[in-house]
Design an enzyme around this catalytic site. Structure first.
Site, PDB file in Angstrom:
ATOM      1  N   ASP A  30      16.955 -22.190  -1.307  1.00  0.00           N
ATOM      2  CA  ASP A  30      16.682 -21.163  -0.299  1.00  0.00           C
ATOM      3  C   ASP A  30      17.821 -20.148  -0.348  1.00  0.00           C
ATOM      4  OD1 ASP A  30      16.405 -19.691   2.026  1.00  0.00           O
ATOM      5  OD2 ASP A  30      16.202 -21.440   3.358  1.00  0.00           O
ATOM      6  N   THR A  63      11.159  -1.678  -1.381  1.00  0.00           N
ATOM      7  CA  THR A  63       9.782  -1.205  -1.345  1.00  0.00           C
ATOM      8  C   THR A  63       9.688   0.189  -0.721  1.00  0.00           C
ATOM      9  OG1 THR A  63       7.682  -1.591  -0.207  1.00  0.00           O
ATOM     10  CG2 THR A  63       9.590  -2.581   0.798  1.00  0.00           C
ATOM     11  N   ASP A  64       8.655   0.919  -1.101  1.00  0.00           N
ATOM     12  CA  ASP A  64       8.417   2.238  -0.490  1.00  0.00           C
ATOM     13  C   ASP A  64       8.037   2.097   0.990  1.00  0.00           C
ATOM     14  OD1 ASP A  64       5.888   1.130  -0.848  1.00  0.00           O
ATOM     15  OD2 ASP A  64       4.986   2.942  -1.687  1.00  0.00           O
ATOM     16  N   GLU A  65       7.652   0.877   1.412  1.00  0.00           N
ATOM     17  CA  GLU A  65       7.213   0.704   2.809  1.00  0.00           C
ATOM     18  C   GLU A  65       8.338   0.941   3.806  1.00  0.00           C
ATOM     19  OE1 GLU A  65       4.709  -2.503   3.960  1.00  0.00           O
ATOM     20  OE2 GLU A  65       3.609  -2.476   2.076  1.00  0.00           O
ATOM     21  N   TYR A 101       7.472  -6.794   8.242  1.00  0.00           N
ATOM     22  CA  TYR A 101       7.884  -6.949   6.827  1.00  0.00           C
ATOM     23  C   TYR A 101       8.745  -5.756   6.402  1.00  0.00           C
ATOM     24  CZ  TYR A 101       7.549  -6.063   1.799  1.00  0.00           C
ATOM     25  OH  TYR A 101       7.837  -5.732   0.497  1.00  0.00           O
ATOM     26  N   LYS A 131      12.759  -5.434   5.300  1.00  0.00           N
ATOM     27  CA  LYS A 131      13.220  -4.893   4.014  1.00  0.00           C
ATOM     28  C   LYS A 131      14.178  -3.722   4.260  1.00  0.00           C
ATOM     29  CE  LYS A 131      12.133  -5.904   0.320  1.00  0.00           C
ATOM     30  NZ  LYS A 131      12.599  -6.940  -0.659  1.00  0.00           N
ATOM     31  N   ASN A 134       2.384  -2.875  -6.525  1.00  0.00           N
ATOM     32  CA  ASN A 134       2.233  -3.440  -7.870  1.00  0.00           C
ATOM     33  C   ASN A 134       0.908  -4.169  -8.009  1.00  0.00           C
ATOM     34  OD1 ASN A 134       5.380  -4.377  -9.287  1.00  0.00           O
ATOM     35  ND2 ASN A 134       5.110  -2.895  -7.660  1.00  0.00           N
ATOM     36  N   PRO A 172     -13.051  -7.939   2.501  1.00  0.00           N
ATOM     37  CA  PRO A 172     -12.746  -7.403   3.847  1.00  0.00           C
ATOM     38  C   PRO A 172     -11.897  -6.134   3.790  1.00  0.00           C
ATOM     39  CG  PRO A 172     -11.362  -9.304   3.373  1.00  0.00           C
ATOM     40  CD  PRO A 172     -12.199  -9.093   2.161  1.00  0.00           C
TER      41      PRO A 172
HETATM   42  P1  NAD Z   1       5.878 -12.741  -3.794  1.00  0.00           P
HETATM   43  O1  NAD Z   1       5.592 -13.067  -2.383  1.00  0.00           O
HETATM   44  O2  NAD Z   1       4.803 -12.875  -4.811  1.00  0.00           O
HETATM   45  O3  NAD Z   1       7.110 -13.599  -4.325  1.00  0.00           O
HETATM   46  C1  NAD Z   1       8.226 -13.868  -3.533  1.00  0.00           C
HETATM   47  C2  NAD Z   1       8.955 -15.074  -4.129  1.00  0.00           C
HETATM   48  O4  NAD Z   1      10.112 -15.309  -3.328  1.00  0.00           O
HETATM   49  C3  NAD Z   1       8.125 -16.353  -4.124  1.00  0.00           C
HETATM   50  O5  NAD Z   1       8.208 -16.989  -5.379  1.00  0.00           O
HETATM   51  C4  NAD Z   1       8.778 -17.201  -3.034  1.00  0.00           C
HETATM   52  O6  NAD Z   1       8.682 -18.601  -3.285  1.00  0.00           O
HETATM   53  C5  NAD Z   1      10.214 -16.710  -3.097  1.00  0.00           C
HETATM   54  N1  NAD Z   1      10.932 -16.928  -1.830  1.00  0.00           N
HETATM   55  C6  NAD Z   1      10.491 -16.636  -0.575  1.00  0.00           C
HETATM   56  N2  NAD Z   1      11.415 -16.993   0.322  1.00  0.00           N
HETATM   57  C7  NAD Z   1      12.464 -17.489  -0.372  1.00  0.00           C
HETATM   58  C8  NAD Z   1      13.731 -18.005   0.002  1.00  0.00           C
HETATM   59  N3  NAD Z   1      14.119 -18.086   1.284  1.00  0.00           N
HETATM   60  N4  NAD Z   1      14.574 -18.428  -0.980  1.00  0.00           N
HETATM   61  C9  NAD Z   1      14.217 -18.356  -2.282  1.00  0.00           C
HETATM   62  N5  NAD Z   1      13.019 -17.901  -2.691  1.00  0.00           N
HETATM   63  C10 NAD Z   1      12.162 -17.459  -1.740  1.00  0.00           C
HETATM   64  O7  NAD Z   1       6.449 -11.261  -3.776  1.00  0.00           O
HETATM   65  P2  NAD Z   1       6.344 -10.097  -4.853  1.00  0.00           P
HETATM   66  O8  NAD Z   1       5.127  -9.307  -4.584  1.00  0.00           O
HETATM   67  O9  NAD Z   1       6.579 -10.674  -6.200  1.00  0.00           O
HETATM   68  O10 NAD Z   1       7.584  -9.208  -4.408  1.00  0.00           O
HETATM   69  C11 NAD Z   1       8.874  -9.453  -4.959  1.00  0.00           C
HETATM   70  C12 NAD Z   1       9.850  -8.455  -4.356  1.00  0.00           C
HETATM   71  O11 NAD Z   1       9.432  -7.127  -4.658  1.00  0.00           O
HETATM   72  C13 NAD Z   1       9.949  -8.523  -2.840  1.00  0.00           C
HETATM   73  O12 NAD Z   1      11.293  -8.342  -2.476  1.00  0.00           O
HETATM   74  C14 NAD Z   1       9.097  -7.359  -2.338  1.00  0.00           C
HETATM   75  O13 NAD Z   1       9.583  -6.875  -1.131  1.00  0.00           O
HETATM   76  C15 NAD Z   1       9.307  -6.358  -3.462  1.00  0.00           C
HETATM   77  N6  NAD Z   1       8.211  -5.415  -3.701  1.00  0.00           N
HETATM   78  C16 NAD Z   1       6.924  -5.852  -3.870  1.00  0.00           C
HETATM   79  C17 NAD Z   1       5.905  -4.939  -4.160  1.00  0.00           C
HETATM   80  C18 NAD Z   1       4.482  -5.374  -4.380  1.00  0.00           C
HETATM   81  O14 NAD Z   1       3.605  -4.504  -4.482  1.00  0.00           O
HETATM   82  N7  NAD Z   1       4.186  -6.641  -4.498  1.00  0.00           N
HETATM   83  C19 NAD Z   1       6.211  -3.569  -4.246  1.00  0.00           C
HETATM   84  C20 NAD Z   1       7.535  -3.154  -4.044  1.00  0.00           C
HETATM   85  C21 NAD Z   1       8.526  -4.099  -3.797  1.00  0.00           C
HETATM   86  O1  DAU Z   2       4.042  -0.527  -1.112  1.00  0.00           O
HETATM   87  C1  DAU Z   2       4.680  -1.683  -1.580  1.00  0.00           C
HETATM   88  C2  DAU Z   2       4.176  -2.865  -0.812  1.00  0.00           C
HETATM   89  O2  DAU Z   2       2.836  -3.090  -1.244  1.00  0.00           O
HETATM   90  C3  DAU Z   2       5.025  -4.118  -0.992  1.00  0.00           C
HETATM   91  O3  DAU Z   2       6.281  -3.898  -0.428  1.00  0.00           O
HETATM   92  C4  DAU Z   2       4.367  -5.332  -0.326  1.00  0.00           C
HETATM   93  O4  DAU Z   2       5.101  -6.500  -0.621  1.00  0.00           O
HETATM   94  C5  DAU Z   2       2.965  -5.476  -0.854  1.00  0.00           C
HETATM   95  O5  DAU Z   2       2.320  -6.532  -0.187  1.00  0.00           O
HETATM   96  C6  DAU Z   2       2.186  -4.176  -0.663  1.00  0.00           C
HETATM   97  O6  DAU Z   2       1.942  -3.905   0.750  1.00  0.00           O
HETATM   98  P1  DAU Z   2       0.521  -3.372   1.257  1.00  0.00           P
HETATM   99  O7  DAU Z   2       0.402  -3.688   2.691  1.00  0.00           O
HETATM  100  O8  DAU Z   2       0.275  -1.985   0.806  1.00  0.00           O
HETATM  101  O9  DAU Z   2      -0.403  -4.334   0.341  1.00  0.00           O
HETATM  102  P2  DAU Z   2      -1.706  -5.203   0.639  1.00  0.00           P
HETATM  103  O10 DAU Z   2      -2.139  -5.750  -0.689  1.00  0.00           O
HETATM  104  O11 DAU Z   2      -1.539  -6.141   1.741  1.00  0.00           O
HETATM  105  O12 DAU Z   2      -2.734  -4.068   1.083  1.00  0.00           O
HETATM  106  C7  DAU Z   2      -3.020  -2.947   0.265  1.00  0.00           C
HETATM  107  C8  DAU Z   2      -3.982  -2.044   1.036  1.00  0.00           C
HETATM  108  O13 DAU Z   2      -5.233  -2.720   1.159  1.00  0.00           O
HETATM  109  C9  DAU Z   2      -3.510  -1.743   2.432  1.00  0.00           C
HETATM  110  O14 DAU Z   2      -3.909  -0.405   2.776  1.00  0.00           O
HETATM  111  C10 DAU Z   2      -4.291  -2.722   3.318  1.00  0.00           C
HETATM  112  C11 DAU Z   2      -5.590  -2.909   2.544  1.00  0.00           C
HETATM  113  N1  DAU Z   2      -6.207  -4.249   2.683  1.00  0.00           N
HETATM  114  C12 DAU Z   2      -5.425  -5.344   2.396  1.00  0.00           C
HETATM  115  C13 DAU Z   2      -5.946  -6.608   2.527  1.00  0.00           C
HETATM  116  C14 DAU Z   2      -5.104  -7.822   2.242  1.00  0.00           C
HETATM  117  C15 DAU Z   2      -7.526  -4.377   3.050  1.00  0.00           C
HETATM  118  O15 DAU Z   2      -8.239  -3.370   3.257  1.00  0.00           O
HETATM  119  N2  DAU Z   2      -8.040  -5.634   3.178  1.00  0.00           N
HETATM  120  C16 DAU Z   2      -7.298  -6.757   2.939  1.00  0.00           C
HETATM  121  O16 DAU Z   2      -7.851  -7.877   3.104  1.00  0.00           O
END
Ligand code: NAD
Ligand code: DAU
Length: 341
Positions: A59, A125-127, A150, A154, A180, A205
């Site tokens: 962790d 993240t851009d969020e 969330y 961040k 991504n 959904p």
């Molecule tokens: P993910 O949820 O798929 O993976 C997160 C990983 O972190 C998992 O393997 C989980 O087991 C591990 N983890 C969680 N809590 C932990 C802890 N306390 N100690 C050690 N490991 C832990 O997330 P992702 O989509 O791969 O995102 C990775 C990073 O990129 C995050 O920091 C997220 O904010 C950032 N990010 C994601 C996106 C996206 O679109 N997915 C976009 C921009 C930035």
């Molecule tokens: O922008 C980067 C972020 O993108 C990352 O930091 C986050 O970790 C990643 O989860 C993602 O956040 P979003 O909230 O944009 O992603 P999500 O996949 O949850 O949703 C994408 C869009 O789709 C958002 O406008 C919400 C919508 N959505 C999502 C889900 C899960 C739906 O309409 N229905 C759904 O069931």
């Protein structure tokens, strides 16, 4: 070169492990991951079989456990990806987000700084910028205005990382990337959820009226951006990374595209109650990364989506195993009252 990758069993982290193994084959990787519901060792099993990658379950917020990791190897570079990452789960409960994303990041910063790490890449993240209207783009100096718990966690971690540079001159770099997509993404996120539901002929959904816009980037383009930032970025700086302009799309359009790719009917889409404080639109200006690092996304959304749909179609075993147990309780809690059936 010794590299620590936190969160390396999650979606982006595991793709980064594969990417480094292919493009920086001499690097020695240590992956630290707690293996929460989102972590899956299968994602990196082929790399773990080789000599260049080892895994530690820990962790990041546990300083005793992480101390052992830092004393076992002298790391040159840290890619910090471990996080609680799903907006909907942060709405159900925010504590785990604060613990991992804020306390976990600070724990890593303290240890990395005292063990003389040379570069610390914080993957954000851009969020953190909040929501855009229909026009404009976030630049790196846009004030932070996060909406969800969330995104707030961040943003807090970004500020701690940047403060560590300002106060201690510890060599951090922060990336802020858009949405991504690609292989190994946990099927609670939009694209893998919708693709896998469609493959099972279940409803998709769609929140609200489906006109929210996300900027899609293939995970390999993000991984390349992370390497460029690590190798060429300026310390203490933030770099936006994002998809091509043509990949800034409304959710309902993306849902229709993937149904077409799967030859499934549009009627699978069900408009459901919106996510609270649902950010309307994200889009980033990546000109700083382009100018300073020579980075641009290279994979078109059209090509990347086809390839991703194919991956989920051919890897049913991977996501079917996930869509059971804890996932079903989460699905019921998040969608139970939203979906008609
Ligand atoms: P993910 O949820 O798929 O993976 C997160 C990983 O972190 C998992 O393997 C989980 O087991 C591990 N983890 C969680 N809590 C932990 C802890 N306390 N100690 C050690 N490991 C832990 O997330 P992702 O989509 O791969 O995102 C990775 C990073 O990129 C995050 O920091 C997220 O904010 C950032 N990010 C994601 C996106 C996206 O679109 N997915 C976009 C921009 C930035
Ligand atoms: O922008 C980067 C972020 O993108 C990352 O930091 C986050 O970790 C990643 O989860 C993602 O956040 P979003 O909230 O944009 O992603 P999500 O996949 O949850 O949703 C994408 C869009 O789709 C958002 O406008 C919400 C919508 N959505 C999502 C889900 C899960 C739906 O309409 N229905 C759904 O069931």
């Amino acid at each position: 070169m010794n590299v620590l990758i936190t969160g390396g069993a999650g979606f982006i982290g595991s793709n980064l492990v594969h990417y480094i193994s292919q493009f920086r084959p001499n690097w020695n990787m240590t992956v630290v991951d707690l293996l929460t519901y989102a972590g899956n060792l299968q994602n990196i099993s082929s790399v773990l079989e080789g000599p260049k990658c080892k895994f530690v379950r820990a962790d990041i917020a546990d300083s005793a456990a992480m101390s052992k990791v830092f004393s076992s190897t002298r790391f040159d570079l840290v890619f910090h990806l471990a996080a609680e990452s799903h907006v909907d789960r942060s709405i159900m409960g925010a504590s785990a987000f604060v613990r991992t994303n804020v306390l976990g990041t600070q724990t890593l910063l303290d240890l990395a700084r005292s063990s003389d790490v040379q570069r610390f890449v914080h993957v954000s993240t851009d969020e953190v910028y909040g929501s855009l209207g229909r026009e404009g783009r976030f630049v790196e100096t846009t004030p932070l205005d996060p909406t969800s718990p969330y995104a707030a966690s961040k943003a807090a971690s970004d500020l701690m990382v940047l403060a560590c540079y300002k106060t201690h001159r510890f060599p951090v770099l922060v990336t802020r990337c858009t949405n991504n997509y690609g292989p190994y993404q946990f099927p609670e996120k939009f694209l893998p959820l919708f693709i896998s539901n469609a493959l099972e002929d279940k409803k998709l959904p769609l929140y609200g009226d489906g006109t929210n816009v996300r900027s899609w980037i293939h995970v390999n383009d993000h991984c390349e951006g992370l390497l460029r930032v690590a190798e060429k970025g300026r310390e203490g700086e933030v770099y936006n990374l994002g998809g091509e302009e043509a990949a800034e799309l409304e959710n309902r359009y993306v849902a229709e595209l993937l149904l077409q790719a799967l030859k499934k009917p549009k009627e699978l889409i069900e408009f459901v109650k919106d996510r609270p404080a649902h950010d309307l639109r994200y889009a980033v200006d990546c000109s700083k990364a382009q100018r300073e690092l020579g980075w641009m996304p290279a994979i078109s959304f059209e090509e990347g989506l086809q390839e991703t749909v194919k991956w989920y179609s051919e890897n049913r075993v991977w996501w079917e195993a996930i869509k059971s147990g804890e996932y079903l309780s989460y699905y019921q809690e998040n969608y139970g009252e939203r979906l008609s059936s």
